[in-house]
Scaffold this active site. Structure first.
Site, PDB file in Angstrom:
ATOM      1  N   GLU A 181       0.834  -1.212   0.000  1.00 28.84           N
ATOM      2  CA  GLU A 181       0.000   0.000   0.000  1.00 28.84           C
ATOM      3  C   GLU A 181       0.866   1.259   0.000  1.00 28.84           C
ATOM      4  OE1 GLU A 181       0.427  -2.290   2.234  1.00 28.84           O
ATOM      5  OE2 GLU A 181      -0.237  -1.741   4.242  1.00 28.84           O
ATOM      6  N   SER A 231       8.485  -8.730   5.259  1.00 29.86           N
ATOM      7  CA  SER A 231       9.221  -8.924   6.517  1.00 29.86           C
ATOM      8  C   SER A 231       8.997 -10.338   7.051  1.00 29.86           C
ATOM      9  CB  SER A 231       8.738  -7.898   7.539  1.00 29.86           C
ATOM     10  OG  SER A 231       7.355  -8.119   7.784  1.00 29.86           O
ATOM     11  N   CYS A 286      16.525  -6.277   1.011  1.00 32.29           N
ATOM     12  CA  CYS A 286      16.741  -7.477   1.829  1.00 32.29           C
ATOM     13  C   CYS A 286      18.154  -8.006   1.665  1.00 32.29           C
ATOM     14  CB  CYS A 286      15.740  -8.551   1.458  1.00 32.29           C
ATOM     15  SG  CYS A 286      15.996  -9.178  -0.195  1.00 32.29           S
ATOM     16  N   GLU A 381      16.721  -6.216  12.068  1.00 30.84           N
ATOM     17  CA  GLU A 381      16.736  -5.680  10.705  1.00 30.84           C
ATOM     18  C   GLU A 381      16.323  -4.209  10.800  1.00 30.84           C
ATOM     19  OE1 GLU A 381      13.733  -6.920   7.783  1.00 30.84           O
ATOM     20  OE2 GLU A 381      15.293  -6.879   6.265  1.00 30.84           O
TER      21      GLU A 381
HETATM   22  P1  NAD Z   1       5.917  -5.898   5.155  1.00 23.69           P
HETATM   23  O1  NAD Z   1       6.069  -7.281   5.655  1.00 23.69           O
HETATM   24  O2  NAD Z   1       5.498  -4.836   6.111  1.00 23.69           O
HETATM   25  O3  NAD Z   1       4.814  -5.870   3.970  1.00 23.69           O
HETATM   26  C1  NAD Z   1       4.819  -6.827   2.944  1.00 23.69           C
HETATM   27  C2  NAD Z   1       3.376  -7.048   2.486  1.00 23.69           C
HETATM   28  O4  NAD Z   1       2.621  -7.563   3.578  1.00 23.69           O
HETATM   29  C3  NAD Z   1       2.698  -5.757   2.032  1.00 23.69           C
HETATM   30  O5  NAD Z   1       1.964  -6.034   0.866  1.00 23.69           O
HETATM   31  C4  NAD Z   1       1.820  -5.384   3.215  1.00 23.69           C
HETATM   32  O6  NAD Z   1       0.621  -4.760   2.821  1.00 23.69           O
HETATM   33  C5  NAD Z   1       1.506  -6.726   3.859  1.00 23.69           C
HETATM   34  N1  NAD Z   1       1.371  -6.618   5.319  1.00 23.69           N
HETATM   35  C6  NAD Z   1       2.009  -5.744   6.166  1.00 23.69           C
HETATM   36  N2  NAD Z   1       1.648  -5.985   7.448  1.00 23.69           N
HETATM   37  C7  NAD Z   1       0.785  -7.030   7.411  1.00 23.69           C
HETATM   38  C8  NAD Z   1       0.073  -7.749   8.429  1.00 23.69           C
HETATM   39  N3  NAD Z   1       0.168  -7.428   9.728  1.00 23.69           N
HETATM   40  N4  NAD Z   1      -0.719  -8.769   8.039  1.00 23.69           N
HETATM   41  C9  NAD Z   1      -0.824  -9.118   6.737  1.00 23.69           C
HETATM   42  N5  NAD Z   1      -0.190  -8.458   5.747  1.00 23.69           N
HETATM   43  C10 NAD Z   1       0.611  -7.441   6.073  1.00 23.69           C
HETATM   44  O7  NAD Z   1       7.260  -5.523   4.414  1.00 23.69           O
HETATM   45  P2  NAD Z   1       7.708  -4.102   3.820  1.00 23.69           P
HETATM   46  O8  NAD Z   1       8.001  -3.169   4.954  1.00 23.69           O
HETATM   47  O9  NAD Z   1       6.758  -3.657   2.762  1.00 23.69           O
HETATM   48  O10 NAD Z   1       9.077  -4.499   3.090  1.00 23.69           O
HETATM   49  C11 NAD Z   1      10.302  -4.599   3.763  1.00 23.69           C
HETATM   50  C12 NAD Z   1      10.559  -6.022   4.228  1.00 23.69           C
HETATM   51  O11 NAD Z   1      10.535  -6.921   3.126  1.00 23.69           O
HETATM   52  C13 NAD Z   1      11.950  -6.174   4.845  1.00 23.69           C
HETATM   53  O12 NAD Z   1      11.850  -7.002   5.976  1.00 23.69           O
HETATM   54  C14 NAD Z   1      12.761  -6.831   3.745  1.00 23.69           C
HETATM   55  O13 NAD Z   1      13.878  -7.571   4.191  1.00 23.69           O
HETATM   56  C15 NAD Z   1      11.715  -7.717   3.153  1.00 23.69           C
HETATM   57  N6  NAD Z   1      12.085  -8.113   1.788  1.00 23.69           N
HETATM   58  C16 NAD Z   1      12.544  -9.373   1.619  1.00 23.69           C
HETATM   59  C17 NAD Z   1      12.963  -9.789   0.364  1.00 23.69           C
HETATM   60  C18 NAD Z   1      13.505 -11.167   0.169  1.00 23.69           C
HETATM   61  O14 NAD Z   1      13.715 -11.541  -0.969  1.00 23.69           O
HETATM   62  N7  NAD Z   1      13.754 -11.938   1.207  1.00 23.69           N
HETATM   63  C19 NAD Z   1      12.880  -8.905  -0.724  1.00 23.69           C
HETATM   64  C20 NAD Z   1      12.375  -7.624  -0.504  1.00 23.69           C
HETATM   65  C21 NAD Z   1      11.986  -7.231   0.767  1.00 23.69           C
END
Ligand code: NAD
Length: 490
Positions: A181, A231, A286, A381
């Protein structure tokens, strides 16, 4: 051309139509480089997901029966379009995410590689055939899963969706994308490009939203599989909830990536590479390194790292932080480290903002030296441009500290000794390992994926392992003649 860069409500894409969400819940989309509101994203409800699943289910039947060689023609055309529009796409990414223009362009070109790999599916997803008994043949055939979901984070709004979407579509599935979002603009561009490439309506949908839609996707009986990137906290939750609902889930999570520097490392190459790993995408990736395990006397390399970090120009060499919440989270770590007496070798809170665009969320690079392995900046992180330095006497001590870390995304060593590098590779608990490379992204045909708390569900998200994830196989045993009798199968 683009429907974006307006401050109007973004649509969902359902059944090939742009549909405005009736939801009263919305969020502003803010440009991190300027603080300007550039769009409003709807936080859709379960009814909209239902509509997308129904449209996708109907469209997938014909798409799944279309020969693979014909399906990948859409991906060939999409690759050409993405290349032609790379500047426009990079602009959208920079506006919604705050990356530098060069980083955005790099992420578009990486997405092109994913499209190329998926376009080669007819050459690599061929199945197997063997005469298992005289006159009896066994073969495997791959079938799509049906309607699938893709849920993505804010940090690579174009590339990460395209890690999964080309493979899932190429293998005959319908895909519903739920973008972050915080960065929902690229998703609408992906829909436009797929349509222009000839993908039939309904095969690809976008449903904007937050936690509510993610949970609805995990529970929805019409969705067979979900690819998630985000995450660890949410990845674990999506994995557990989706599996409990009978789905196939591959969920990549967060990371805390260490770099090990030993005294025989090339100082200039090491310093430049460490700085690029820590500060690229302002530390919001990441694969970013955030801990340096300094083995023995490497002070001369640390001095070079500091010098290069100090020289970075905010807004040009380093982009912005995604949100005020993220900015405060990162500076909170620095505030607490300082209050606790940590040695702040470099403090990004004091970096010059003179050349950065006004109103943006910029933070310079920081180095916390002589940290203990238990300090929160060594373990959490932080997802910002910070480097925590832990001093170690031996390589074994450095490897033990790394392996205590619950994550296992990436790790790297800087050395000029092949033997030292191999010793590290064999012992380190990480799915992606670099030697003199701080962002060891395995490019196609190799697969991207970490270990331990950085990955749930087994396997990798790209590359050959995605073929197994996005398909199911039938094993077919055939006999056409009773002429041969050599064992019970004949
Ligand atoms: P996030 O986990 O907050 O969000 C990811 C997705 O989950 C989004 O679409 C969000 O709307 C949804 N979301 C968020 N909170 C939620 C909840 N409580 N319940 C259900 N859905 C929920 O991650 P972010 O802040 O958007 O991105 C950064 C994170 O992503 C970092 O931890 C990074 O390391 C990770 N990441 C990992 C990789 C990988 O390949 N391992 C790649 C890119 C990013």
């Amino acid at each position: 051309m683009s429907e974006l860069l307006t401050t109007s409500l973004l649509p969902n894409v359902i059944g090939g139509q742009r549909v405005l969400s009736p939801s009263l819940r919305t969020l502003p989309v803010t440009e991190p480089m300027t603080g300007e509101i550039i769009a409003v994203v709807p936080l859709s409800g379960a009814d909209e997901l239902d509509a997308a699943v129904n449209a996708a289910r109907e469209a997938q039947v014909e798409w799944g029966r279309t020969p693979l060689k014909d399906r990948v023609q859409v991906l060939f055309r999409m690759k050409t379009l993405v290349e032609a529009e790379q500047d426009h796409l990079a602009e959208i990414i920079t506006r919604e995410n705050g990356k530098t223009r060069a980083e955005s362009l790099g992420s578009v070109l990486r997405a092109v590689e994913c499209l190329e790999f998926a376009a080669s599916l007819p050459q690599i997803a061929t199945g197997e055939v063997l005469e298992v008994s005289r006159g009896v043949e066994c073969k495997t055939m791959r079938y799509p899963l049906g309607v699938t979901g893709v849920i993505t984070p804010f940090n690579f709004p174009f590339m990460v969706p395209l890690w999964m979407i080309p493979m899932a579509l190429g293998l005959g599935n319908a895909v519903i994308l739920k973008p972050s979002e915080q960065t929902p603009l690229s998703a609408i561009e992906i829909a436009r490009l797929l349509e222009a490439s000839g993908l039939p309506p309904g095969v690809f949908s976008v449903v904007n939203g937050d936690r509510e839609i993610v949970e609805a996707m995990c529970d929805h009986p019409g969705i067979s599989a979900i690819g998630f990137v985000g995450s660890t906290r949410v990845a674990r939750k999506v994995y557990e909830r989706g599996v409990a609902a009978g789905k196939r889930i591959r969920a990549l999570g967060g990371a805390k990536n260490p770099l090990v520097v030993v005294p025989d490392a090339d100082p200039e190459m090491t310093a430049a590479n460490v700085v690029a790993s820590v500060t690229g995408c302002a530390g919001q990736r990441c694969m970013a390194a955030s801990v340096l395990l300094a083995v023995g006397d490497v002070d001369h390399i640390l001095a070079l790292i500091k010098e290069k970090m100090e020289a970075l120009v905010l807004g040009t060499d380093m982009g912005a932080i995604i949100s005020q919440v993220a900015y405060e989270r990162i500076t909170g770590y620095l505030d607490r480290a300082e209050a606790g007496g940590a040695q702040l070798l470099l403090d990004g809170r004091n970096a010059s903002l003179d050349e950065a665009p006004e109103g943006g969320l910029f933070l310079g690079a920081s180095i916390i030296d002589h940290a203990s392995p238990e300090h929160e900046t060594s373990c959490d992180e932080i997802f910002g441009p910070t480097l925590t330095v832990i001093r170690c006497d031996t390589l074994d001590e450095a490897i033990a500290i790394e392996n205590d870390n619950p994550y296992g995304n990436a790790a790297a060593i800087y050395t000029s000794s092949g033997g030292t590098a191999q010793y590290f590779i064999d012992r380190v608990e990480a799915g992606m390992v670099g030697v003199n490379i701080g962002v060891p992204v395995p490019r196609e045909p190799f697969a991207f994926g970490g270990w331990n708390a950085s990955s749930f569900g087994g396997g990798d998200i790209t590359g050959p392992s995605a073929i197994d994830f996005w398909t199911r196989t039938k094993k077919i045993t055939t006999k056409w003649s009773d002429r041969y009798r050599s064992n019970w199968m004949s």
